[in-house]
Design a protein around this motif. Structure first.
Motif, PDB file in Angstrom:
ATOM      1  N   ALA A  24     -22.106  55.715  -9.325  1.00 34.84           N
ATOM      2  CA  ALA A  24     -21.122  55.535  -8.255  1.00 34.84           C
ATOM      3  C   ALA A  24     -21.791  55.860  -6.917  1.00 34.84           C
ATOM      4  O   ALA A  24     -22.727  56.647  -6.859  1.00 34.84           O
ATOM      5  CB  ALA A  24     -19.913  56.440  -8.479  1.00 34.84           C
ATOM      6  N   VAL A  25     -21.289  55.256  -5.849  1.00 35.80           N
ATOM      7  CA  VAL A  25     -21.966  55.309  -4.554  1.00 35.80           C
ATOM      8  C   VAL A  25     -21.554  56.535  -3.742  1.00 35.80           C
ATOM      9  O   VAL A  25     -20.368  56.751  -3.478  1.00 35.80           O
ATOM     10  CB  VAL A  25     -21.677  54.039  -3.726  1.00 35.80           C
ATOM     11  CG1 VAL A  25     -22.353  54.118  -2.353  1.00 35.80           C
ATOM     12  CG2 VAL A  25     -22.142  52.807  -4.487  1.00 35.80           C
ATOM     13  N   THR A  26     -22.534  57.349  -3.352  1.00 34.22           N
ATOM     14  CA  THR A  26     -22.334  58.437  -2.397  1.00 34.22           C
ATOM     15  C   THR A  26     -23.350  58.251  -1.285  1.00 34.22           C
ATOM     16  O   THR A  26     -24.551  58.134  -1.555  1.00 34.22           O
ATOM     17  CB  THR A  26     -22.538  59.817  -3.034  1.00 34.22           C
ATOM     18  OG1 THR A  26     -21.678  59.963  -4.170  1.00 34.22           O
ATOM     19  CG2 THR A  26     -22.237  60.923  -2.041  1.00 34.22           C
TER      20      THR A  26
ATOM     21  N   ALA B 106     -22.508  64.076 -12.684  1.00 35.94           N
ATOM     22  CA  ALA B 106     -21.606  63.123 -13.340  1.00 35.94           C
ATOM     23  C   ALA B 106     -21.480  61.848 -12.517  1.00 35.94           C
ATOM     24  O   ALA B 106     -21.452  60.737 -13.067  1.00 35.94           O
ATOM     25  CB  ALA B 106     -20.229  63.764 -13.542  1.00 35.94           C
ATOM     26  N   ARG B 107     -21.426  61.998 -11.198  1.00 37.77           N
ATOM     27  CA  ARG B 107     -21.317  60.806 -10.342  1.00 37.77           C
ATOM     28  C   ARG B 107     -22.602  59.977 -10.392  1.00 37.77           C
ATOM     29  O   ARG B 107     -22.565  58.749 -10.414  1.00 37.77           O
ATOM     30  CB  ARG B 107     -21.002  61.216  -8.905  1.00 37.77           C
ATOM     31  CG  ARG B 107     -20.675  60.024  -8.007  1.00 37.77           C
ATOM     32  CD  ARG B 107     -20.022  60.425  -6.707  1.00 37.77           C
ATOM     33  NE  ARG B 107     -19.708  59.267  -5.887  1.00 37.77           N
ATOM     34  CZ  ARG B 107     -18.604  58.535  -5.996  1.00 37.77           C
ATOM     35  NH1 ARG B 107     -17.700  58.849  -6.907  1.00 37.77           N
ATOM     36  NH2 ARG B 107     -18.398  57.487  -5.209  1.00 37.77           N
TER      37      ARG B 107
ATOM     38  N   ALA C 118     -12.863  64.595 -16.083  1.00 35.19           N
ATOM     39  CA  ALA C 118     -13.853  63.931 -15.242  1.00 35.19           C
ATOM     40  C   ALA C 118     -15.221  63.808 -15.921  1.00 35.19           C
ATOM     41  O   ALA C 118     -16.135  63.198 -15.379  1.00 35.19           O
ATOM     42  CB  ALA C 118     -14.007  64.702 -13.927  1.00 35.19           C
ATOM     43  N   GLY C 119     -15.359  64.402 -17.108  1.00 39.53           N
ATOM     44  CA  GLY C 119     -16.636  64.348 -17.809  1.00 39.53           C
ATOM     45  C   GLY C 119     -17.693  65.238 -17.185  1.00 39.53           C
ATOM     46  O   GLY C 119     -18.894  64.929 -17.229  1.00 39.53           O
ATOM     47  N   ALA C 120     -17.258  66.362 -16.588  1.00 40.05           N
ATOM     48  CA  ALA C 120     -18.196  67.246 -15.888  1.00 40.05           C
ATOM     49  C   ALA C 120     -18.020  68.692 -16.327  1.00 40.05           C
ATOM     50  O   ALA C 120     -18.174  69.611 -15.515  1.00 40.05           O
ATOM     51  CB  ALA C 120     -17.985  67.116 -14.383  1.00 40.05           C
TER      52      ALA C 120
END
Length: 393
Positions: free
Chosen positions: A118-120, A112-113, A59-61
């Motif tokens: 990316a939308v949260t 990371a998000r 996940a790249g985290a």
């Protein structure tokens, strides 16, 4: 708003699923009822199986975890005046666990998000799930007083035991299995050096105790307590004295004490909801299952759900074949019940269940048998580091 996958909940399972789907080119939106600060304020588990460590890399985290986390190659069982180390690495062909707090995992996934743009949507109120048995599911919610609709292909319910996702499943299509334990865990977080370099699980006539840690200067300790107890009943002095009484004398002698920076009582329960798929809505993590913290399976089970769901969704979008999604519930539950069994067994083995001397002798006989048998030690180790993920076909 439109997206492919609507994810309900921005805890670690929702964030991990969202990050993996983003890596696979599958658009997703996360809806979270709370603020980011509230989510990060949850003090939870911190022992990660190798499978979750691998997924955080994917996940790249994982950069900060690799730098600040602690790889543990074993842990100790203390009982009847004995200490038995379970050598995870030797007994499992090189597998280990990573000690890294859930709060830090969540923070890394949030970062990371954010980097992925990316939308949260935080503080999404009155979230409701609709039409997930049709080919056009949607989620409605309120944000800043405005009524919003999110149209999607699929819904992933990652919103925990008390969330809306499981409650949205038709009552005649879901079955729940539960065992509630007659005690709780009093947990204390303190800025003190851990008493040992690895975790210690203690079976004692006064009750269970666990010595854990977050890092070299932050310790997490637990003692079994009554469900009738209140946090205010437990001063720091009472807690440290009780913990020392349940540990081997030489361990208690080197225990560094100090003011608690967080103190809470958690009840223990085992819970599973079946199935985990309802049309185009999937349950993930605590929304579908709870385990006692003995054995460190809660967060790791959520991660294995994410692995299975992200894999079937990736195959569905790559192949166009929706039938692959039907595997999710069966594969996830197969691993869940094995982890439920291990957590129940560890809980039954290490805690005080009343004053029945027969039960106490059985516990000690069980501990003696498993720790004196290579096969027994291997069984404990294999389950502790995490059973293999189920293969998606």
């Amino acid at each position: 708003m439109k997206t492919k996958v609507a994810i309900i909940g921005a805890g670690p399972s929702g964030l991990l699923l969202g990050q993996l789907l983003h890596k696979y080119g599958i658009d997703n939106v996360i809806l979270e009822a709370r603020t980011p600060e509230y989510v990060l304020g949850r003090i939870r588990a911190g022992v990660l199986e190798q499978g979750m460590v691998d997924m955080l890399h994917e996940a790249g985290a994982a950069e900060r975890m690799d730098r600040e986390g602690h790889v543990h190659e074993g842990f100790t069982l203390s009982f009847n005046g004995r200490e038995e180390r379970i050598d995870l690495k030797e007994l499992t062909g090189g597998k280990t666990v990573m000690v890294y707090g859930q709060t830090e995992v969540t923070r890394d996934l949030m970062d990371a998000r954010k980097a992925a743009v990316a939308v949260t949507v935080y503080e999404a109120e009155n979230v409701q799930l609709h039409d997930f048995y049709s080919d056009k599911p949607r989620v409605t919610f309120t944000k800043d007083g405005e009524e919003c609709t999110l149209e999607c292909d699929y819904i992933a319910g990652c919103d925990g035991f008390h969330g809306v996702s499981r409650k949205s499943a038709p009552a005649d299509k879901i079955k729940c299995f539960e065992r509630v334990y007659p005690f709780g865990w009093l947990g204390v977080l303190s800025r003190t050096r851990p008493v040992a370099p690895e975790l210690i699980y203690a079976n004692h006539e006064r009750g269970f105790a666990l010595c854990s840690m977050r890092n070299d200067h932050l310790s997490r300790y637990y003692v079994q307590c009554s469900l009738d107890d209140k946090v205010e009943d437990w001063s720091d002095e009472r807690f440290w004295n009780e913990l020392k009484a349940r540990l081997p004398e030489h361990v208690a002698a080197r225990l560094e004490t100090g003011p608690s920076i967080e103190k809470s009582i958690a009840p223990l329960r085992s819970f599973v909801a079946e199935p985990m798929q309802f049309g185009r809505m999937f349950l993930v993590g605590d929304a579908a299952h709870i385990v006692p913290p003995t054995g460190a399976k809660g967060l790791n089970l959520a991660a294995s759900d994410v692995h299975t769901l992200s894999t079937v969704l990736r195959k569905r979008y790559e192949s166009g074949d929706e039938n692959v999604l039907a595997q999710y519930s069966e594969l996830a539950l197969r691993r869940i019940w094995k982890a439920e069994r291990f957590s129940w067994w560890m809980t039954s083995l290490l805690h005080k269940f009343g004053d029945d001397p027969f039960t106490q002798r059985i516990q000690l006989a069980d501990l003696d048998y498993f720790t004196n048998s290579e096969a027994g030690r291997r069984t404990i180790a294999e389950n502790y580091v995490g059973l293999p993920y189920e293969k998606v076909h």
